[in-house]
Motif scaffolding. Sequence first.
Motif, PDB file in Angstrom:
ATOM      1  N   ARG A  40       0.827  -1.198   0.000  1.00 30.83           N
ATOM      2  CA  ARG A  40       0.000   0.000   0.000  1.00 30.83           C
ATOM      3  C   ARG A  40       0.868   1.258   0.000  1.00 30.83           C
ATOM      4  O   ARG A  40       0.579   2.236  -0.683  1.00 30.83           O
ATOM      5  N   LYS A  41       1.975   1.227   0.733  1.00 28.51           N
ATOM      6  CA  LYS A  41       2.868   2.381   0.830  1.00 28.51           C
ATOM      7  C   LYS A  41       3.604   2.628  -0.482  1.00 28.51           C
ATOM      8  O   LYS A  41       3.742   3.757  -0.930  1.00 28.51           O
ATOM      9  N   LEU A  47       4.641   8.481  -3.921  1.00 24.47           N
ATOM     10  CA  LEU A  47       5.701   7.479  -3.868  1.00 24.47           C
ATOM     11  C   LEU A  47       5.416   6.346  -4.841  1.00 24.47           C
ATOM     12  O   LEU A  47       6.323   5.847  -5.523  1.00 24.47           O
ATOM     13  N   GLY A  48       4.172   5.942  -4.959  1.00 23.86           N
ATOM     14  CA  GLY A  48       3.799   4.896  -5.903  1.00 23.86           C
ATOM     15  C   GLY A  48       4.051   5.299  -7.341  1.00 23.86           C
ATOM     16  O   GLY A  48       4.549   4.511  -8.144  1.00 23.86           O
ATOM     17  N   VAL A  49       3.723   6.547  -7.680  1.00 23.81           N
ATOM     18  CA  VAL A  49       3.974   7.043  -9.036  1.00 23.81           C
ATOM     19  C   VAL A  49       5.472   7.065  -9.310  1.00 23.81           C
ATOM     20  O   VAL A  49       5.929   6.641 -10.379  1.00 23.81           O
ATOM     21  N   ALA A  50       6.261   7.540  -8.340  1.00 26.25           N
ATOM     22  CA  ALA A  50       7.711   7.587  -8.510  1.00 26.25           C
ATOM     23  C   ALA A  50       8.283   6.179  -8.687  1.00 26.25           C
ATOM     24  O   ALA A  50       9.165   5.964  -9.534  1.00 26.25           O
TER      25      ALA A  50
END
Length: 78
Positions: A40-41, A47-50
């Motif tokens: 999830r993090k 952060l997920g896009v990066a």
Amino acid sequence: MQPQESGVHYSRWDDNSRDEVSLAAVSSTEEASCCQRVSRKLCTGKLGVAMKVLGGVALFWVIFTLGYVTGYYVHKCK
């Protein structure tokens, strides 16, 4: 008091003219597993896009390098 069940309830034939979809929340007493929290993090938000962009760039360079090396040996003059 019993814990809530997680799931989806779809009620199409209610009196309302619109379809309704409701999600039941997971009970607060249940704790997410370590893998779910990390996932999830790392997979949501900025952060997920990066992470997805970095993964895409890394995948591009791996495929590019494999293609370059393969092409070099295939077209190598004897």
